[in-house]
Structures are given as structure tokens and as C-alpha cells.
Motif scaffolding. Structure first.
Motif, PDB file in Angstrom:
ATOM      1  N   GLU A  79      65.337 131.266  -7.265  1.00 46.51           N
ATOM      2  CA  GLU A  79      66.533 131.873  -6.682  1.00 46.51           C
ATOM      3  C   GLU A  79      68.642 130.624  -6.827  1.00 46.51           C
ATOM      4  O   GLU A  79      69.000 131.126  -7.220  1.00 46.51           O
ATOM      5  CB  GLU A  79      66.535 133.196  -5.088  1.00 46.51           C
ATOM      6  CG  GLU A  79      65.875 133.992  -5.517  1.00 46.51           C
ATOM      7  CD  GLU A  79      64.928 134.544  -4.542  1.00 46.51           C
ATOM      8  OE1 GLU A  79      65.260 133.613  -3.625  1.00 46.51           O
ATOM      9  OE2 GLU A  79      63.949 135.754  -4.770  1.00 46.51           O
ATOM     10  N   LYS A  80      67.613 130.369  -5.264  1.00 43.32           N
ATOM     11  CA  LYS A  80      68.889 129.201  -5.037  1.00 43.32           C
ATOM     12  C   LYS A  80      68.803 128.324  -5.022  1.00 43.32           C
ATOM     13  O   LYS A  80      67.464 127.489  -4.918  1.00 43.32           O
ATOM     14  CB  LYS A  80      69.812 129.377  -3.451  1.00 43.32           C
ATOM     15  CG  LYS A  80      70.444 130.606  -3.519  1.00 43.32           C
ATOM     16  CD  LYS A  80      71.484 130.753  -3.090  1.00 43.32           C
ATOM     17  CE  LYS A  80      72.902 129.912  -2.697  1.00 43.32           C
ATOM     18  NZ  LYS A  80      74.155 130.114  -2.898  1.00 43.32           N
ATOM     19  N   PHE A  81      69.641 127.211  -6.336  1.00 43.95           N
ATOM     20  CA  PHE A  81      68.516 125.832  -6.901  1.00 43.95           C
ATOM     21  C   PHE A  81      69.846 124.776  -7.017  1.00 43.95           C
ATOM     22  O   PHE A  81      71.065 124.911  -7.602  1.00 43.95           O
ATOM     23  CB  PHE A  81      67.968 126.146  -7.768  1.00 43.95           C
ATOM     24  CG  PHE A  81      68.691 127.118  -9.010  1.00 43.95           C
ATOM     25  CD1 PHE A  81      69.606 126.451  -9.956  1.00 43.95           C
ATOM     26  CD2 PHE A  81      68.602 128.213  -9.124  1.00 43.95           C
ATOM     27  CE1 PHE A  81      69.956 126.763 -10.956  1.00 43.95           C
ATOM     28  CE2 PHE A  81      68.772 129.052 -10.183  1.00 43.95           C
ATOM     29  CZ  PHE A  81      69.650 128.410 -11.045  1.00 43.95           C
ATOM     30  N   LEU A  82      69.633 123.325  -7.100  1.00 42.38           N
ATOM     31  CA  LEU A  82      70.693 122.863  -7.778  1.00 42.38           C
ATOM     32  C   LEU A  82      70.542 122.310  -9.301  1.00 42.38           C
ATOM     33  O   LEU A  82      69.256 122.440  -9.989  1.00 42.38           O
ATOM     34  CB  LEU A  82      70.458 121.071  -7.288  1.00 42.38           C
ATOM     35  CG  LEU A  82      70.280 119.572  -7.888  1.00 42.38           C
ATOM     36  CD1 LEU A  82      71.488 119.687  -8.161  1.00 42.38           C
ATOM     37  CD2 LEU A  82      69.844 118.698  -7.617  1.00 42.38           C
ATOM     38  N   LEU A  83      71.077 122.537 -10.369  1.00 39.85           N
ATOM     39  CA  LEU A  83      71.058 122.440 -11.647  1.00 39.85           C
ATOM     40  C   LEU A  83      71.409 121.345 -11.893  1.00 39.85           C
ATOM     41  O   LEU A  83      72.380 120.822 -12.105  1.00 39.85           O
ATOM     42  CB  LEU A  83      71.862 124.041 -11.551  1.00 39.85           C
ATOM     43  CG  LEU A  83      71.823 124.495 -13.539  1.00 39.85           C
ATOM     44  CD1 LEU A  83      70.361 124.490 -13.672  1.00 39.85           C
ATOM     45  CD2 LEU A  83      73.069 124.907 -14.320  1.00 39.85           C
ATOM     46  N   ALA A 249      69.438 108.120  -6.419  1.00 39.80           N
ATOM     47  CA  ALA A 249      70.931 108.729  -6.640  1.00 39.80           C
ATOM     48  C   ALA A 249      70.760 109.859  -6.390  1.00 39.80           C
ATOM     49  O   ALA A 249      71.636 111.265  -5.046  1.00 39.80           O
ATOM     50  CB  ALA A 249      71.968 108.203  -7.851  1.00 39.80           C
ATOM     51  N   LEU A 250      70.365 111.205  -7.349  1.00 42.93           N
ATOM     52  CA  LEU A 250      69.784 112.202  -8.217  1.00 42.93           C
ATOM     53  C   LEU A 250      69.012 112.853  -5.936  1.00 42.93           C
ATOM     54  O   LEU A 250      69.559 114.192  -5.890  1.00 42.93           O
ATOM     55  CB  LEU A 250      68.876 112.701  -8.795  1.00 42.93           C
ATOM     56  CG  LEU A 250      69.573 114.559  -8.812  1.00 42.93           C
ATOM     57  CD1 LEU A 250      70.211 115.306  -8.997  1.00 42.93           C
ATOM     58  CD2 LEU A 250      68.030 114.402 -10.145  1.00 42.93           C
ATOM     59  N   LEU A 251      67.990 112.302  -5.561  1.00 42.78           N
ATOM     60  CA  LEU A 251      67.285 112.420  -4.695  1.00 42.78           C
ATOM     61  C   LEU A 251      68.519 113.010  -3.647  1.00 42.78           C
ATOM     62  O   LEU A 251      68.448 113.736  -2.571  1.00 42.78           O
ATOM     63  CB  LEU A 251      66.324 111.559  -4.341  1.00 42.78           C
ATOM     64  CG  LEU A 251      65.420 111.829  -3.163  1.00 42.78           C
ATOM     65  CD1 LEU A 251      64.840 112.938  -3.209  1.00 42.78           C
ATOM     66  CD2 LEU A 251      64.574 110.529  -2.776  1.00 42.78           C
ATOM     67  N   LYS A 252      68.964 111.486  -3.615  1.00 42.97           N
ATOM     68  CA  LYS A 252      69.870 111.188  -2.035  1.00 42.97           C
ATOM     69  C   LYS A 252      71.620 112.918  -2.164  1.00 42.97           C
ATOM     70  O   LYS A 252      71.235 112.961  -1.361  1.00 42.97           O
ATOM     71  CB  LYS A 252      71.172 109.920  -1.845  1.00 42.97           C
ATOM     72  CG  LYS A 252      69.857 109.023  -1.545  1.00 42.97           C
ATOM     73  CD  LYS A 252      70.810 107.482  -1.554  1.00 42.97           C
ATOM     74  CE  LYS A 252      70.107 106.164  -1.338  1.00 42.97           C
ATOM     75  NZ  LYS A 252      71.232 105.057  -1.206  1.00 42.97           N
ATOM     76  N   PHE A 253      71.722 112.970  -3.197  1.00 40.48           N
ATOM     77  CA  PHE A 253      72.517 114.428  -3.377  1.00 40.48           C
ATOM     78  C   PHE A 253      72.206 115.344  -3.582  1.00 40.48           C
ATOM     79  O   PHE A 253      72.238 116.333  -2.897  1.00 40.48           O
ATOM     80  CB  PHE A 253      73.074 113.894  -4.951  1.00 40.48           C
ATOM     81  CG  PHE A 253      73.670 115.432  -5.386  1.00 40.48           C
ATOM     82  CD1 PHE A 253      75.052 115.703  -4.295  1.00 40.48           C
ATOM     83  CD2 PHE A 253      73.399 116.214  -6.041  1.00 40.48           C
ATOM     84  CE1 PHE A 253      75.988 116.550  -5.284  1.00 40.48           C
ATOM     85  CE2 PHE A 253      74.061 117.468  -6.257  1.00 40.48           C
ATOM     86  CZ  PHE A 253      75.814 117.492  -5.864  1.00 40.48           C
ATOM     87  N   ALA A 254      70.582 115.646  -3.267  1.00 43.75           N
ATOM     88  CA  ALA A 254      69.510 116.497  -3.559  1.00 43.75           C
ATOM     89  C   ALA A 254      69.948 116.818  -1.497  1.00 43.75           C
ATOM     90  O   ALA A 254      69.576 118.352  -1.753  1.00 43.75           O
ATOM     91  CB  ALA A 254      68.171 116.785  -4.326  1.00 43.75           C
ATOM     92  N   GLU A 255      69.284 115.846  -1.063  1.00 42.09           N
ATOM     93  CA  GLU A 255      69.399 115.611   0.289  1.00 42.09           C
ATOM     94  C   GLU A 255      70.331 116.676   1.028  1.00 42.09           C
ATOM     95  O   GLU A 255      70.450 117.127   2.205  1.00 42.09           O
ATOM     96  CB  GLU A 255      68.676 114.593   0.760  1.00 42.09           C
ATOM     97  CG  GLU A 255      67.336 114.500   0.462  1.00 42.09           C
ATOM     98  CD  GLU A 255      66.886 112.880   0.330  1.00 42.09           C
ATOM     99  OE1 GLU A 255      65.637 112.885   0.879  1.00 42.09           O
ATOM    100  OE2 GLU A 255      67.155 111.661   0.851  1.00 42.09           O
ATOM    101  N   THR A 256      71.556 116.318   0.623  1.00 37.39           N
ATOM    102  CA  THR A 256      72.695 116.537   1.155  1.00 37.39           C
ATOM    103  C   THR A 256      73.300 117.878   1.219  1.00 37.39           C
ATOM    104  O   THR A 256      73.974 118.466   1.774  1.00 37.39           O
ATOM    105  CB  THR A 256      73.797 115.556   0.946  1.00 37.39           C
ATOM    106  OG1 THR A 256      74.488 115.860  -1.209  1.00 37.39           O
ATOM    107  CG2 THR A 256      73.951 114.038   0.683  1.00 37.39           C
ATOM    108  N   LEU A 257      72.417 119.201   0.467  1.00 35.05           N
ATOM    109  CA  LEU A 257      72.969 120.343   0.214  1.00 35.05           C
ATOM    110  C   LEU A 257      72.287 120.916   1.356  1.00 35.05           C
ATOM    111  O   LEU A 257      71.718 121.003   1.849  1.00 35.05           O
ATOM    112  CB  LEU A 257      72.042 120.542  -1.282  1.00 35.05           C
ATOM    113  CG  LEU A 257      72.759 119.667  -2.298  1.00 35.05           C
ATOM    114  CD1 LEU A 257      71.915 120.089  -3.828  1.00 35.05           C
ATOM    115  CD2 LEU A 257      74.237 120.075  -2.664  1.00 35.05           C
ATOM    116  N   PRO A 258      73.970 122.010   1.027  1.00 34.16           N
ATOM    117  CA  PRO A 258      73.354 123.143   2.459  1.00 34.16           C
ATOM    118  C   PRO A 258      72.510 123.481   2.133  1.00 34.16           C
ATOM    119  O   PRO A 258      72.020 124.110   0.660  1.00 34.16           O
ATOM    120  CB  PRO A 258      74.892 123.464   2.163  1.00 34.16           C
ATOM    121  CG  PRO A 258      74.625 123.352   1.664  1.00 34.16           C
ATOM    122  CD  PRO A 258      75.397 122.120   0.608  1.00 34.16           C
TER     123      PRO A 258
END
Length: 258
Positions: A79-83, A249-258
Motif C-alpha cells: 500500500e504505502k511504500f518507498l519506491l 545511506a538508503l537505510l538511513k533515508f528509509a528510517e526517516t520516512l514518516p
């Protein structure tokens, strides 16, 4: 799971990250890179139309490919995701973001761009089509893959280069020609970056021959919320050239997402 329009892998639990590969690649591009992320995230990697296990489509436009991505994710109940899109996968991701912005938690352009092809690049796409028609897929892949890696990394990345050549050689000529035409004809999507309301992450190699650093610098400031990671001595294949650094870097970004 039901018959989905596209081939896929689906592992891990947690917020979803969807991975799209590039031209003449497959979902296997992400296999080793993404595996450690499955501890925290649901990972879905897709074969774009005509690549890997996915059937050839009616058309290869970025919009048509984005629609197939949408249909597959609907069937997988993502449903809601990081692409995350690498290269051509980023072009598809931008087409997806334009049509289905409400489904995204974030967007990552992994060595990709919202800019259209330059006149010179459009001409080179046509030359590549002619080359493939004249000499075949195998000969094309023998010369296509290695230059995507920064010169300093080619010896250390021989295994990855061989892997990507093998994947590319299994790509049907129809797919190669269709995607080259579609990339050549894709529109400018800078406006998507200006209007997008979720965070955008740009991963750029300072020696990328396909997406020059200057192109990323032109656009990485445009989204309302964006981050950029510029990596020295890296070409177009950071997931192999700097696996740990780009994954972290991708992991850190993913962890910041609301």
C-alpha cells in the motif's frame, strides 16, 4: 499469491520498499544489496516489463511500465511504500509518482534523473538500436556493462560485471529496442520533483557516465524535502561499486520516512 503482471520477489516484514531495476537488468540486481534490509522492511523487487520473468508488454513507455508496476503492487497488497528506481527504473518511478503520488512514502532516484534525453543521447539511442539489430544482443552487452562502472572499480567488480552481462544477454531484442525508444521519447519530469510531497533521495556517482553529476545537481534541490548522496570513484552501479555505503545511506533515508 495470484498471477501478477510482473515477476517479483517479496521478503521481510515492516514498512515496504519497492525496487525497480534499470535497462537490460532484472530484479536480481538488488538481491544481495537489499537482503540485510529485510530485518526492518518488507522488500519487493520487480522485473520490469519484458525483463527477467516478466512478459513482454504491448508498449514500453515509462507510463505503461508504471501502470504494470501499479497493478502488480495492488495484487501484492503493497500500500504505502518507498519506491527505489535505478536508472531506467527511476524514469518508471517518476512516471509512477506522477500518477500515484498518494501511494508513496518516499522516492529514491538511484543513479537516475527527471531530465529528458539530450539531443545527443537521443541520437545515441537510435545508434544502439541499429547496433543491436546488426550485431545482436550478446555483442552489445559485451561492450555495454563494464563502462557503467568507474574505471577504478572494474577489476574488483568483475563478478558483478559478469552477472549483469549475463542478465542483459537474456533480455529479448524486442525489449531492448522498445525500452531504448521509450527512454528516448520520455518527457521531462522536473515538474514531478517540484510538486512531490514526499521526501526524495538522490544517490549519484561522481563518475557516472549515464547520469552526469551536473544533472543531479540541477534537480536535487527541487523537491520540498530532499537528500542527496554524492559518491566519489563511483559510476552508474553504486549497489556493486559501494555496496555497504549505498545500502547504509538508503537505510538511513528509509528510517526517516514518516
Amino acid at each position: 499469491m495470484k498471477n501478477t503482471p510482473l515477476g517479483y520477489t517479496d521478503s521481510g516484514t515492516g514498512p515496504a520498499i519497492v525496487f525497480l531495476h534499470g535497462f537490460c537488468e532484472s530484479k536480481d540486481l538488488w538481491a544481495e544489496f537489499a537482503k540485510p534490509l529485510a530485518k526492518q522492511f518488507r522488500l519487493v523487487a520487480l522485473d520490469l516489463p519484458g525483463h527477467g520473468e516478466s512478459p513482454a508488454p504491448e508498449g514500453f513507455s515509462m507510463e505503461a511500465q508504471a501502470e504494470q508496476v501499479y497493478l502488480t503492487l495492488q495484487q501484492l497488497q503493497v500500500e504505502k511504500f518507498l519506491l527505489v528506481g535505478h536508472s531506467m527504473g527511476g524514469y518508471v518511478a517518476l512516471a509512477f509518482a506522477e500518477k500515484y503520488p498518494e501511494l508513496l512514502r518516499g522516492l529514491c532516484l538511484f543513479h537516475s534523473t527527471a531530465l529528458p534525453d539530450s539531443p545527443e543521447k537521443k541520437e545515441n539511442r537510435l545508434k544502439t538500436i541499429e547496433f543491436v539489430q546488426k550485431h545482436g544482443v550478446e555483442k552489445f552487452m559485451d561492450s555495454f556493462v563494464a563502462p557503467l562502472f568507474a574505471p577504478a572499480n572494474r577489476d574488483a567488480c568483475q563478478k558483478a560485471i559478469q552477472k549483469m552481462q549475463d542478465i542483459g544477454k537474456a533480455t529479448p531484442p524486442k525489449t531492448i529496442e522498445g525500452c531504448l525508444q521509450a527512454m528516448r521519447n520520455r518527457p521531462d519530469r522536473i515538474q514531478v520533483l517540484k510538486e512531490i510531497r514526499v521526501p526524495v533521495f538522490f544517490i549519484a556517482g561522481k563518475e557516472d557516465p549515464a547520469v552526469p553529476l551536473e544533472a543531479t545537481l540541477q534537480q536535487c534541490h527541487l523537491p520540498e524535502n530532499s537528500m542527496a548522496y554524492f559518491i566519489g570513484e563511483v559510476g552508474h552501479m553504486g549497489m556493486f561499486e559501494r555496496t555497504v555505503a549505498t545500502r547504509q545511506a538508503l537505510l538511513k533515508f528509509a528510517e526517516t520516512l514518516p
